[in-house]
Design an enzyme around this catalytic site. Sequence first.
Site, short mmCIF file in Angstrom:
data_model
loop_
_atom_site.label_atom_id
_atom_site.label_comp_id
_atom_site.label_asym_id
_atom_site.label_seq_id
_atom_site.Cartn_x
_atom_site.Cartn_y
_atom_site.Cartn_z
N LYS A 53 0.85 -1.20 0.00
CA LYS A 53 0.00 0.00 0.00
C LYS A 53 0.88 1.25 0.00
O LYS A 53 0.64 2.20 -0.75
CB LYS A 53 -0.93 -0.01 1.23
CG LYS A 53 -2.07 -1.02 1.10
CD LYS A 53 -2.80 -1.29 2.41
CE LYS A 53 -3.78 -2.44 2.22
NZ LYS A 53 -4.44 -2.87 3.47
N GLN A 97 -4.72 -2.17 9.97
CA GLN A 97 -4.64 -3.44 9.24
C GLN A 97 -5.14 -4.62 10.09
O GLN A 97 -4.74 -4.79 11.24
CB GLN A 97 -3.17 -3.68 8.83
CG GLN A 97 -2.95 -4.90 7.97
CD GLN A 97 -3.61 -4.81 6.59
OE1 GLN A 97 -3.48 -3.82 5.90
NE2 GLN A 97 -4.32 -5.86 6.22
N ASP A 120 -11.10 2.56 4.35
CA ASP A 120 -11.53 1.16 4.21
C ASP A 120 -13.05 1.10 4.03
O ASP A 120 -13.58 0.08 3.60
CB ASP A 120 -11.16 0.36 5.48
CG ASP A 120 -9.87 -0.44 5.32
OD1 ASP A 120 -9.43 -0.65 4.16
OD2 ASP A 120 -9.32 -0.87 6.35
#
Length: 293
Positions: A53, A97, A120
């Site tokens: 990412k 995460q 997200d």
Amino acid sequence: MSAKIIDGKEVAKSIKLSLKPRIAALKEKGIVPGLAAVLVGDNPASQTYVNSKAKACDRLGMYSEVIRQPASLSQEELVEIIESLNANPKIHGFLVQSPLPEQIDEPEITVHISPEKDVDGFHPFNVGQMLIGRGKLLPCTPHGIIKLLEYYDISTEGKEAVVVGRSNIVGKPVAALLMQKGKMANATVTIAHSRTSNLSEVCKRADILIAAIGRPNFISADMVKEGAVVIDVGINRVDDPDTEKGYRLVGDVDFEAVKEKASYITPVPGGVGPMTIAMLLSNTVTAAENIGS
Ligand code: NDP
């Protein structure tokens, strides 16, 4: 019939290219879109995801930060980090995460993320907005799946879509997007899961079959209708002593057999996976535009 292979890398590349002028326009206003990822513990797969990412951000000239924390981090300490990211003007979007250590209450953590920076798309506010068709920051993997279908001009209108898997991050949201009123939606959606009776019969109804299960090669050819579009979300490690790493990645679909029956199919790797990162970058740019305007 052998299916057309949906090339997620190509679609992800086109999405990233389309972000360039938006990033340039932001930079003209003095805004560099910034993404942060909080990594708790040392799960190797999570480290790989977080690093890719950050690299993807660098390649597009975006700002990125990885905040690494020990597995012993407490809930209160994580909330403090989230609050500092909420207040950090260099960061327009961030994520924590998964998976998190067991002392951390993940749904509770999500609520602390500012909905404007929730790239997200997991905050209950954004989930609700998505459900009523007003989502601005849509969850990355489900949105990436819709973009794959759109790129290949695969209509969802009036189609029978079957989603196998009901997780909050893939199964439920992709079903919610497909059932919306509108373009790249208007499907008749069924969600199947581990308690579904006659799973094979349910899957066979699908014009569009989405597998988000987490079981290698679970969807066999006899579960698939001739000519169906098959989207494989699964990423599973299976032992393979012939490879350098000792394992390889496979999806939830028996690719070799199902590709002989489907009209379109996504490979693993190289299908849905690259889209998840592309949509994360896209959400970060959107968040920077929304915050900056
Ligand atoms: P979860 O484990 O949260 O959910 C799995 C779902 O599959 C559950 O709803 C479960 O049912 C269902 N399921 C499990 N076994 C069966 C079975 N025998 N028959 C029918 N349904 C079954 O997984 P995620 O949604 O988080 O992820 C799914 C897969 O997608 C994983 O391989 C993951 O690595 C991958 N993934 C890939 C991403 C990408 O970018 N490509 C992003 C996110 C995930 P029940 O609810 O009843 O337990």
